[in-house]
Design an enzyme around this catalytic site. Structure first.
Site, PDB file in Angstrom:
ATOM      1  N   GLU A 140     -11.290   4.965   4.733  1.00  0.00           N
ATOM      2  CA  GLU A 140     -10.806   5.862   5.787  1.00  0.00           C
ATOM      3  C   GLU A 140     -11.868   6.066   6.853  1.00  0.00           C
ATOM      4  OE1 GLU A 140      -7.802   6.664   6.284  1.00  0.00           O
ATOM      5  OE2 GLU A 140      -6.843   6.482   4.337  1.00  0.00           O
ATOM      6  N   TRP A 186      -4.990   0.979  10.374  1.00  0.00           N
ATOM      7  CA  TRP A 186      -5.079   0.851   8.916  1.00  0.00           C
ATOM      8  C   TRP A 186      -4.815  -0.596   8.492  1.00  0.00           C
ATOM      9  CZ3 TRP A 186      -7.660   2.988   5.421  1.00  0.00           C
ATOM     10  CH2 TRP A 186      -7.348   2.877   4.073  1.00  0.00           C
ATOM     11  N   TYR A 224       0.841  -1.203   0.000  1.00  0.00           N
ATOM     12  CA  TYR A 224       0.000   0.000   0.000  1.00  0.00           C
ATOM     13  C   TYR A 224       0.881   1.260   0.000  1.00  0.00           C
ATOM     14  CZ  TYR A 224      -3.093   3.663   1.618  1.00  0.00           C
ATOM     15  OH  TYR A 224      -3.765   4.849   1.732  1.00  0.00           O
TER      16      TYR A 224
END
Length: 186
Positions: free
Chosen positions: A39, A47, A17
Site C-alpha cells: 500500500e 493498484w 485479488y
C-alpha cells in the site's frame, strides 16, 4: 458469472485479488506487513501496477520476512532498486526497512502487529451502493495513520491506511451488489 465491485473488472489479477483477499479479515503478521508495504508503494500509482509487481516485491523483500527486512543494508536496498522489478522510488524502498523496524517494535510491545492493528476496531462492514460513496480516508484511518507515524512508520498517510484497512478486512467496502460482500475470513 459473479458480480464484483467495478474496480475489480479491469484484469484477471484484480479479480483474483478482489475475490480472494480484499475485504477479508487477515491476522497473519507477515501478510499484514506485505499489505502495509504494498500500500505504501502504491502511493501515487494504480493498484494494478503494484499487483503486477507483487511477486518481484516478494522476491526482493524475502517474502516480507519482517526480521530480514529490518536488517537490510543500504547496499542491499540499492541492489533491490537496481535489480528487481519494484517501484524504483528510493524513499519508498528505504521505508521498507524502517517500517519493518517499527513493525518489530509494535510486535514486542503488543505481542503481534495483528493485536495492535485490530485493537483499533473490529471489522467494519459498510453498505455502499455505488463506488462514488466509498471514501478514500476516514476519521479512523487518520487516527491509525497518526499513531503509526508517531511510531516511526513512513508512507502511511490516512489514504494509504484506509486502503490497508480495506486490504486486511478491517473495512469491508464491497458494494451491496457484489457477490463477494459476505466473504469475511480466510
Amino acid at each position: 458469472m459473479c458480480s464484483r465491485c467495478p474496480w475489480a473488472e479491469t484484469s484477471l489479477m484484480m479479480q483474483e485479488y478482489h475475490d480472494k483477499e480484499w475485504g477479508i479479515v487477515h491476522t497473519d503478521d507477515t501478510y499484514l506487513f506485505e499489505m502495509l508495504t504494498l500500500e505504501g508503494a502504491q502511493a501515487g500509482l494504480s493498484w494494478q501496477i503494484i499487483l503486477n509487481k507483487r511477486q518481484a516485491y516478494r522476491d526482493a523483500f524475502h517474502h516480507f520476512d519482517v526480521a530480514v527486512c529490518a536488517r537490510l543494508t543500504n547496499q542491499e536496498i540499492e541492489e533491490i532498486r537496481l535489480n528487481h522489478s519494484v517501484v524504483k522510488h528510493k524513499l519508498k524502498l528505504y521505508s521498507v526497512r524502517s517500517n519493518a523496524q517499527s513493525f518489530q517494535n509494535i510486535q514486542r510491545e503488543f505481542g503481534s502487529f495483528s493485536t495492535y492493528i485490530w485493537s483499533f476496531s473490529p471489522p467494519i462492514k459498510n453498505n455502499w451502493q455505488s463506488p462514488t460513496e466509498v471514501p478514500s480516508q476516514t476519521a479512523l484511518s487518520s487516527i491509525i495513520s497518526k499513531d503509526l507515524k508517531q511510531r516511526g512508520f513512513k508512507f502511511i498517510g490516512p489514504t494509504i491506511v484506509y486502503s490497508f484497512m480495506q486490504a486486511i478486512g478491517m473495512v469491508n467496502d464491497h458494494l451491496l451488489t457484489c457477490d463477494f460482500r459476505n466473504c469475511t475470513s480466510v
